[in-house]
Design a protein around this motif. Structure first.
Motif, PDB file in Angstrom:
ATOM      1  N   ARG A  16       0.830  -1.207   0.000  1.00  0.00           N
ATOM      2  CA  ARG A  16       0.000   0.000   0.000  1.00  0.00           C
ATOM      3  C   ARG A  16       0.867   1.261   0.000  1.00  0.00           C
ATOM      4  O   ARG A  16       0.514   2.266  -0.613  1.00  0.00           O
ATOM      5  CB  ARG A  16      -0.934  -0.013   1.219  1.00  0.00           C
ATOM      6  N   THR A  17       1.998   1.180   0.704  1.00  0.00           N
ATOM      7  CA  THR A  17       2.917   2.325   0.727  1.00  0.00           C
ATOM      8  C   THR A  17       3.461   2.606  -0.670  1.00  0.00           C
ATOM      9  O   THR A  17       3.513   3.756  -1.122  1.00  0.00           O
ATOM     10  CB  THR A  17       4.079   2.041   1.694  1.00  0.00           C
ATOM     11  N   THR A  18       3.856   1.556  -1.372  1.00  0.00           N
ATOM     12  CA  THR A  18       4.367   1.693  -2.733  1.00  0.00           C
ATOM     13  C   THR A  18       3.296   2.275  -3.661  1.00  0.00           C
ATOM     14  O   THR A  18       3.577   3.141  -4.495  1.00  0.00           O
ATOM     15  CB  THR A  18       4.837   0.335  -3.257  1.00  0.00           C
ATOM     16  N   ALA A  19       2.046   1.802  -3.486  1.00  0.00           N
ATOM     17  CA  ALA A  19       0.951   2.286  -4.329  1.00  0.00           C
ATOM     18  C   ALA A  19       0.677   3.767  -4.092  1.00  0.00           C
ATOM     19  O   ALA A  19       0.436   4.531  -5.043  1.00  0.00           O
ATOM     20  CB  ALA A  19      -0.314   1.472  -4.052  1.00  0.00           C
ATOM     21  N   LEU A  20       0.732   4.205  -2.822  1.00  0.00           N
ATOM     22  CA  LEU A  20       0.506   5.614  -2.515  1.00  0.00           C
ATOM     23  C   LEU A  20       1.604   6.489  -3.113  1.00  0.00           C
ATOM     24  O   LEU A  20       1.333   7.566  -3.657  1.00  0.00           O
ATOM     25  CB  LEU A  20       0.439   5.816  -0.996  1.00  0.00           C
ATOM     26  N   ALA A  21       2.834   6.021  -3.025  1.00  0.00           N
ATOM     27  CA  ALA A  21       3.944   6.770  -3.612  1.00  0.00           C
ATOM     28  C   ALA A  21       3.783   6.885  -5.126  1.00  0.00           C
ATOM     29  O   ALA A  21       4.043   7.947  -5.718  1.00  0.00           O
ATOM     30  CB  ALA A  21       5.267   6.098  -3.268  1.00  0.00           C
ATOM     31  N   GLN A  22       3.323   5.811  -5.758  1.00  0.00           N
ATOM     32  CA  GLN A  22       3.123   5.836  -7.201  1.00  0.00           C
ATOM     33  C   GLN A  22       2.003   6.795  -7.584  1.00  0.00           C
ATOM     34  O   GLN A  22       2.087   7.514  -8.580  1.00  0.00           O
ATOM     35  CB  GLN A  22       2.802   4.426  -7.710  1.00  0.00           C
TER      36      GLN A  22
END
Length: 206
Positions: free
Chosen positions: A62-68
């Motif tokens: 989820r962290t990676t998705a938010l950054a993207q």
């Protein structure tokens, strides 16, 4: 342990201010707020997966998705990552100075306040089988789930309310008091205040 109770009180006040990291991403307006949310999510996955019984891998995804989403919304490439890196020392200081249990509760409340999923999907017990009005009340108040899970981790059992509360303030006071007594009394203090050895910090908080 008055310091612990005061710390949790400040946590509750900070988390009471509503805002949305996702809205900030969509509007491309506040890169620092988004970075702060990402940093708190990274802290949860790196240091709180056992305390709050959360899936670290799902949190990282989820962290990676938010950054993207941030980059897709127009944040300058690499800018968000650089700011998150800048928050790294602050998170490390949190880990060094604050009680581990209280710090994990704090980060969960802040991420929840920012409109992101925290991985804490309920209290330490099964809500459909809630046997008392106080347990039912707890199940209806997600902002208290982290308190319950943290206490369950400290006591090594399903926690749940021990008083016949009819308000969320009563429940919150009960958990703060029990956490304070438990930690101050020396029960599992070493474990509760301990650090997860071997945590890949450089990878988790970048």
């Amino acid at each position: 342990m008055k310091t612990f109770a005061l710390f949790l009180s400040l946590v509750i006040l900070a988390a009471a201010q509503p805002c949305s990291a996702r809205d900030a991403v969509v509007k491309g307006r506040d890169i620092y707020m988004v970075a702060d949310t990402i940093s708190n999510m990274q802290y949860l996955s790196a240091f709180c997966s056992d305390v709050l019984d959360i899936d670290a891998a799902s949190m990282n995804a989820r962290t990676t998705a938010l950054a993207q989403q941030g980059e897709d919304a127009g944040f300058r490439p690499g800018a968000l990552e650089a700011i998150v890196e800048g928050f790294r020392d602050t998170r490390l200081l949190d880990r060094k100075l604050l009680p581990r249990v209280g710090s994990c509760i704090q980060k969960e409340l802040l991420v929840r306040r920012d409109g992101e999923r925290t991985g804490v999907t309920g209290p330490s017990f099964d809500c459909p089988g809630a046997s008392t009005p106080a347990r039912t009340l707890l199940c209806r108040n997600p902002e208290l789930w982290a308190f319950d899970r943290a206490l369950a981790w400290v006591e090594k059992t399903d926690a749940g309310p021990r008083v016949d509360c009819t308000t969320t303030d009563c429940l919150r006071d009960d958990y703060v008091s029990r956490l304070q007594v438990t930690l101050d009394g020396g029960f599992e203090v070493k474990r509760a205040a301990g650090r997860r050895r071997g945590t890949p910090l450089d990878g988790a908080l970048r």
